[in-house]
Design an enzyme around this catalytic site. Sequence first.
Site, PDB file in Angstrom:
ATOM      1  N   CYS A  20       0.947  -1.186  -0.043  1.00  9.95           N
ATOM      2  CA  CYS A  20      -0.006   0.070  -0.044  1.00  9.95           C
ATOM      3  C   CYS A  20       0.746   1.386  -0.109  1.00  9.95           C
ATOM      4  O   CYS A  20       0.651   2.120  -0.867  1.00  9.95           O
ATOM      5  CB  CYS A  20      -0.785   0.007   1.325  1.00  9.95           C
ATOM      6  SG  CYS A  20      -1.946  -1.589   1.548  1.00  9.95           S
ATOM      7  N   HIS A  68      -2.706   7.280   4.829  1.00 10.70           N
ATOM      8  CA  HIS A  68      -1.454   6.561   4.904  1.00 10.70           C
ATOM      9  C   HIS A  68      -0.123   7.165   4.270  1.00 10.70           C
ATOM     10  O   HIS A  68       0.748   6.482   4.117  1.00 10.70           O
ATOM     11  CB  HIS A  68      -1.606   5.246   3.847  1.00 10.70           C
ATOM     12  CG  HIS A  68      -0.763   4.098   4.294  1.00 10.70           C
ATOM     13  ND1 HIS A  68      -0.638   2.814   3.517  1.00 10.70           N
ATOM     14  CD2 HIS A  68      -0.277   3.828   5.691  1.00 10.70           C
ATOM     15  CE1 HIS A  68      -0.087   2.309   4.460  1.00 10.70           C
ATOM     16  NE2 HIS A  68       0.350   2.641   5.595  1.00 10.70           N
TER      17      HIS A  68
HETATM   18 CA    CA Z   1      -3.089  -2.193  -0.427  1.00 11.07          CA
END
Ligand code: CA
Length: 470
Positions: free
Chosen positions: A76, A134
């Site tokens: 990610c 994130h």
């Molecule tokens: Ca991911």
Amino acid sequence: MKNITWTLLLLFWTGFTLAQKRPALERPNIIVILTDDQGYADVGFNGSKDIPTPGIDRIAQNGVVFTSGYVSYAVCGPSRAGFITGRYQDRFGFSRNPLLAPKDSIMGLPLSEETMADMLKKAGYKTGVLGKWHMGTHPSLWPNRRGFDEFYGFLEGGHQYFPEKWDINSEGEARTQYDGYRTKLLRNTQRVEETEYLTDALSREALNFVKAHQKAPFLLYLAYNAPHAPLQATEKYLSRFDHIEDPRRKTYAAMVSAVDDGVGALMDLLEELKIEENTLVFFLSDNGGPTKDNASDNSPLRGFKSDFFEGGVRVPFAMQWKGQVPAGQRFDHPVISLDIFATAAALAEVKPKNELDGVNLIPFLTGDKKDPPHQALYWRNFDRNRFAIRTADSKMILQPDTEFLFDIESDISESKNVISADPSRKYRLAERIEQWKKILIDPAFLGLLEDKEYNRLHTDRFTPETKEND
Ligand code: CA
């Protein structure tokens, strides 16, 4: 005198026609729908048989399926850092999944980097991000400091899906890495009380954002965390999948279906507002499916999230721009998530702050350019000393213990290693990787896999803050 008059007239006329060609208000809207850990096979446009995705498939029908659509990393955080800057993330040390570390201003996207939102704001865009951020939990790294006018979502790498599980207020109350999944959502910098299933809440916010900004050029980055683990869905979506026996696959399918409803509603809204022809829509997953964790399916690709086989980095990827990009295309040349930034910059006529690694895809999709958009795409896993390269016909993966070379056009499943067949081909590709490595730097921060080491070096990581100060 006569000449001067003609020159002035000509200048006026040229300026007038240029202005007519693309007035500021006609800069197209950009919507990027990014799912999390969705498998290559798990969309209708890539042939899914057990999970219908009619909403997402509309993008493919209205535009282009990228059959060789890649992301710049196989997990990610680094993949998102690449996407949001349009640059290989190892140029600026974002080589690892960041840790939950709200006191650490280095843990996330460096301030030297311009985000897609920063860039589009220079052309007067309204910018919004919904869902998973994130890119850092320190207040200096929050979305509103990184070019986004509006944020609704959470800061960490994943989240619980049901509001009753959001039992801590903020990251400052976390005492372990995964407590970050339990925080209340943020609207900009304020904690809010949300009552809906997370995916439905993000879809609702997406519709509201588009309605509010339909007159302005806008960037909407819709970063669903579905179908990333934990596997959690509501009965509304689960009940659609009684034909799936495996309970994990069934829940995963329900999570994808919830996203699909949201995407379908967004497509309806663009149509209803008559802004389809002035809006580019991209859909992709941030990395390949982690088949064991969330029961996703990457077939016919080999491998899964976190490795450099196709199953880690080749993702479901489609886009539409009605009236500009011919519909119903399948585009087989390799493209990468980094191209979205370059495309947006070109259409908004903005000069980016930093050197980009992507290209404007539009001329390739309209047929104005016939050659492939990229000579080669590259990947690095710093900690494992792994590299990969994709060219038109080759895919090579170099690991300390093994080397792989595949005729990727005819062997999409990477089933036959031809590394020994032609040494000169291997050396040519390896030389390209060597050249590419020169632009990369070492990781800027410890990552998810160094959780314990980080704790040893930062003993105040989880000690209480006096007050959330942003
Ligand atoms: Ca991911």
